[in-house]
Design an enzyme around this catalytic site. Structure first.
Site, PDB file in Angstrom:
ATOM      1  N   LYS A   1      21.618  23.828  67.927  1.00 37.74           N
ATOM      2  CA  LYS A   1      21.570  23.935  66.457  1.00 37.74           C
ATOM      3  C   LYS A   1      20.357  23.161  65.919  1.00 37.74           C
ATOM      4  O   LYS A   1      19.661  23.638  65.022  1.00 37.74           O
ATOM      5  CB  LYS A   1      22.883  23.418  65.855  1.00 37.74           C
ATOM      6  CG  LYS A   1      24.039  24.379  66.113  1.00 37.74           C
ATOM      7  CD  LYS A   1      25.417  23.800  65.795  1.00 37.74           C
ATOM      8  CE  LYS A   1      26.496  24.808  66.198  1.00 37.74           C
ATOM      9  NZ  LYS A   1      27.863  24.312  66.026  1.00 37.74           N
TER      10      LYS A   1
ATOM     11  N   ASP B   1      29.672  24.789  57.429  1.00 36.47           N
ATOM     12  CA  ASP B   1      30.583  25.503  58.337  1.00 36.47           C
ATOM     13  C   ASP B   1      31.613  26.315  57.552  1.00 36.47           C
ATOM     14  O   ASP B   1      32.385  27.070  58.152  1.00 36.47           O
ATOM     15  CB  ASP B   1      31.324  24.493  59.232  1.00 36.47           C
ATOM     16  CG  ASP B   1      30.868  24.578  60.679  1.00 36.47           C
ATOM     17  OD1 ASP B   1      30.179  25.566  61.021  1.00 36.47           O
ATOM     18  OD2 ASP B   1      31.192  23.671  61.456  1.00 36.47           O
TER      19      ASP B   1
ATOM     20  N   GLN C   1      30.767  18.724  64.525  1.00 36.64           N
ATOM     21  CA  GLN C   1      31.021  19.579  65.687  1.00 36.64           C
ATOM     22  C   GLN C   1      32.484  19.451  66.115  1.00 36.64           C
ATOM     23  O   GLN C   1      32.990  18.354  66.321  1.00 36.64           O
ATOM     24  CB  GLN C   1      30.077  19.194  66.832  1.00 36.64           C
ATOM     25  CG  GLN C   1      30.151  20.105  68.035  1.00 36.64           C
ATOM     26  CD  GLN C   1      29.677  21.543  67.739  1.00 36.64           C
ATOM     27  OE1 GLN C   1      28.747  21.774  66.978  1.00 36.64           O
ATOM     28  NE2 GLN C   1      30.351  22.513  68.346  1.00 36.64           N
TER      29      GLN C   1
END
Ligand code: NAP
Length: 285
Positions: free
Chosen positions: A48, A115, A92
């Site tokens: 990422k 997200d 994460q």
């Protein structure tokens, strides 16, 4: 047809890069938070950051100890939330078992929630007022758009009902504009093969290697493989038996090179949207 996620992801990255070149005095920063040393999480976060930097987005990596307390984790998130130089926050997942994901998510301001997992962003998606949407299902929708795949009036089946992938995927396929008729399948579904065989569009997000074989696929279907399992020999296997499925499907994503790169590309897209929602970048239209 092989649905090439790598290529579409690169197109998205290049578009973002060109967009940002119009604002040479503006720096957009994505913060990632990683708790513990899970090797898969380290790998994903590394990817990422690389992709963000290649698109012209700065990144800041915060690594936290495996044994961090809930309170300390929330404090770290609050620091990022209050920092005007941080435009997107990604934690994460999965978190170590002693930590509460929902409570942690409450600390992420919805406008920095790249997200798309906070209650507000999930609620907006449900209400037909989406802003930041979970990256993996968004990535599948971007592939559908890029390949001009018709969804209106089509039967779609989504296998897996997580809030990260399956549930938002159902909402995105069923929303006005996409207009698919969607069936959601899960571990208690009876006769999964027969249900999948009815799908013009099949999305599998389970994490069960080669669960979906030729008996599950309607001739001419479009198949999107989201599931990822790392086998003992360290190769990656999707939910779909690719060799068997490609003989029957009209289009199929490979694994790797399908939905994975699109998840990262959509994270970058969400970071730009987050910066726009915060007024740091102008709305492009
Ligand atoms: P998850 O929370 O574990 O959800 C898995 C879902 O699969 C659950 O809803 C479960 O049903 C269902 N399921 C389990 N066994 C099944 C079976 N035999 N038949 C039908 N459904 C079954 O996982 P997730 O976070 O959604 O992730 C799913 C997979 O996608 C994982 O392999 C993950 O690594 C991968 N993933 C890939 C990407 C990407 O970019 N490609 C991104 C995110 C995740 P129940 O609800 O009944 O338990």
């Amino acid at each position: 047809m092989i649905i090439d996620g790598k290529k579409v992801a690169l197109d998205i990255r290049n578009r973002i890069k060109s967009h940002l070149e119009n604002f040479p005095h503006t720096t957009i920063t994505l913060a990632t938070v990683i708790v513990g040393s899970n090797p898969a999480s380290q790998l994903y976060v590394g990817m990422k950051h690389r992709e963000a930097n290649a698109a012209g987005i700065q990144s800041k990596r915060i690594e936290l100890d495996e044994n961090i307390s809930q309170q300390e984790l929330e404090q770290q998130i609050s620091l990022l939330a209050d920092d005007d130089d941080i435009h997107g926050i990604l934690v994460q997942l999965p978190l170590p078992k002693h930590l509460n994901k929902e409570k942690m998510l409450e600390k992420i301001p919805p406008k920095k929630d790249v997200d798309g997992l906070t209650d507000i962003n999930m609620g907006r998606l449900l209400q037909g007022q989406k802003q930041l949407v979970p990256c993996t299902p968004l990535g599948v929708m971007r592939l559908i758009e890029a390949y001009g795949i018709k969804t209106s009036g089509k039967n779609a089946v989504v296998v897996g009902r997580s809030s990260l992938v399956g549930l938002p995927q159902v909402l995105l396929l069923a929303e006005r504009g996409a207009d698919a008729t969607v069936t959601l399948a899960h571990s208690r579904t009876q006769d999964l093969a027969a249900i999948c065989k009815n799908a013009d569009i099949l999305v599998s997000a389970v994490g069960s290697p080669a669960l979906i074989n030729e008996a599950f696929i309607k001739p001419g279907a479009m198949v999107f493989d989201v599931g990822v399992t790392r086998l003992e020999n360290q190769t990656i296997q999707g939910d779909v038996d690719f060799e068997a499925a490609k003989k029957i499907a009209a289009g199929i994503t490979p694994m790797p090179g399908g939905t994975g790169p699109m998840t990262v590309a959509c994270l970058l897209e969400n970071t730009i949207l987050a910066a726009t929602l915060q007024g740091v970048l102008p709305r492009s239209h």
